[in-house]
Motif scaffolding. Sequence first.
Motif, short mmCIF file in Angstrom:
data_model
loop_
_atom_site.label_atom_id
_atom_site.label_comp_id
_atom_site.label_asym_id
_atom_site.label_seq_id
_atom_site.Cartn_x
_atom_site.Cartn_y
_atom_site.Cartn_z
N TYR A 1 -3.85 -13.32 -3.90
CA TYR A 1 -2.48 -12.92 -4.26
C TYR A 1 -1.89 -11.99 -3.20
CZ TYR A 1 1.36 -11.03 -7.06
OH TYR A 1 2.59 -10.66 -7.51
N TYR A 2 -2.73 -11.19 -2.54
CA TYR A 2 -2.24 -10.24 -1.55
C TYR A 2 -2.09 -10.85 -0.15
CZ TYR A 2 -3.32 -6.71 -5.06
OH TYR A 2 -3.35 -5.96 -6.21
N LYS A 3 -2.44 -12.10 0.00
CA LYS A 3 -2.36 -12.73 1.31
C LYS A 3 -0.96 -13.31 1.49
CE LYS A 3 -7.31 -13.42 1.38
NZ LYS A 3 -7.50 -12.24 2.23
N MET A 4 -0.05 -12.43 1.84
CA MET A 4 1.37 -12.78 1.95
C MET A 4 2.02 -12.01 3.08
SD MET A 4 3.12 -10.58 -1.14
CE MET A 4 1.85 -10.70 -2.37
N PHE B 1 1.20 -7.82 3.67
CA PHE B 1 1.12 -6.79 2.63
C PHE B 1 0.16 -5.68 3.03
CE2 PHE B 1 -0.92 -5.01 -1.15
CZ PHE B 1 0.17 -4.65 -1.92
N ALA B 2 -0.99 -6.06 3.60
CA ALA B 2 -2.00 -5.07 4.01
C ALA B 2 -1.45 -4.15 5.09
CB ALA B 2 -3.25 -5.77 4.51
N GLN B 3 -0.64 -4.68 5.99
CA GLN B 3 -0.07 -3.86 7.06
C GLN B 3 0.96 -2.87 6.52
OE1 GLN B 3 1.22 -7.10 9.55
NE2 GLN B 3 -0.63 -7.04 10.82
N VAL B 4 1.73 -3.30 5.55
CA VAL B 4 2.70 -2.39 4.92
C VAL B 4 1.97 -1.26 4.22
CG1 VAL B 4 4.45 -2.18 3.09
CG2 VAL B 4 4.50 -4.13 4.67
#
Length: 387
Positions: A212-215, A223-226
């Motif tokens: 779900y977070y792979k966007m 998402f991870a970078q934000v």
Amino acid sequence: MFDYKYLSKEHLNGFNNYKYRAIDTSPLSNYVMHPVWNATVKIIPRWLAPNLITFLGFICVVVVALLTSWYDYHWLAAGGPGQQNLRGYIPNYVFTLSAVLIFLAYNLDGIDGKQARRLGVSGPLGEMFDHGLDSYIVFLIPFCLFSVFGRDEFSIPLFRGYLIVGSIVLNFYVSHCEKYNTRVLYLPWGYDIAMWASSLLFLVAGIKGPAYYKMFIFHDVTFAQVLEVAIHATGLFTTLPVSIYNVYLSYKNGTGKKLSLLEAVRPVWSMTSLVVVMTYWALNSDVMENYPRAFLLLFGTLFSNIASRLIVSEMSEQKCEVFNSLLWPLIAAALMSIYQPALQHLLLHSVLLVAILAHLHYGICVVRQMCDHFKVKCFIVPKEKRK
């Protein structure tokens, strides 16, 4: 074995005169969590010791660390090099259980002090025990959360993950450097937000799966970078400047210790040494690629030891260490590993074992020494207080 006296007479005398002072201005804490905790503590059995509540919260986070390590030791289960077919290998219930345990740990951490005041057993031991365990919890949560994101193109490189851990633990350390100078613990707003966010990240992963977070949030920004930018910005633009301002006010108003500049920055050197050595090791070898979890566990354990010693110093009004002796084996292991890569596995895991055992020994001995000094038992409520 556990009768070693880490605390001097000056430390113990300082604890005798210690008074807890903290300021919490977080709206989430004051208007949501404290009312809940005030109501909850009324149904907690009076025989349940506050320190036992604290320890149970710590165990909750340790269980999450063990679960995620068991299922995903190399942080590849949610995606990574050569692991595309293994995404979602961690059962979703593990993420859901992790969310519940972290949120439970957060609430137990909020209730323990209220139980102590309810029973009339508040004291330096409880605060030292609580904050000492917090210094490990603050590392363990991001350590566990990496399993939600994996190591693929939607995540971040391992070294930047290490920098995230460093940023998070430094927020904790800065607050205690602040207290070392001001005698007041200013509880940062970020703590409550971080505990809620961590629980929700795990919960959503449990319901939707880590995919779900792979966007992409916008363009090619994931998402991870934000989340990475938000974490760094929180420390750099809120925790650090507010702490510096609070220290400045304590000097201006004469409410703090009014130390000289050299004395005021004493806590900085051990932490700086740890960060420099670990960063140098990571940049000059493939230790993070080969053993990421062991490397970060070493960093977190040494951080907790340095922070715990600072907490003892700030509470007893004694000078803190300029250099932590556990850094000597770290320096030796890092240098030997860089120049003898074949010994990397042995050196890393040897110094990790030394760090864990030394930190456990320090914590147990300090707690026992304080219990003997104050004539209390860490996990037992006196009979007269149970009524």
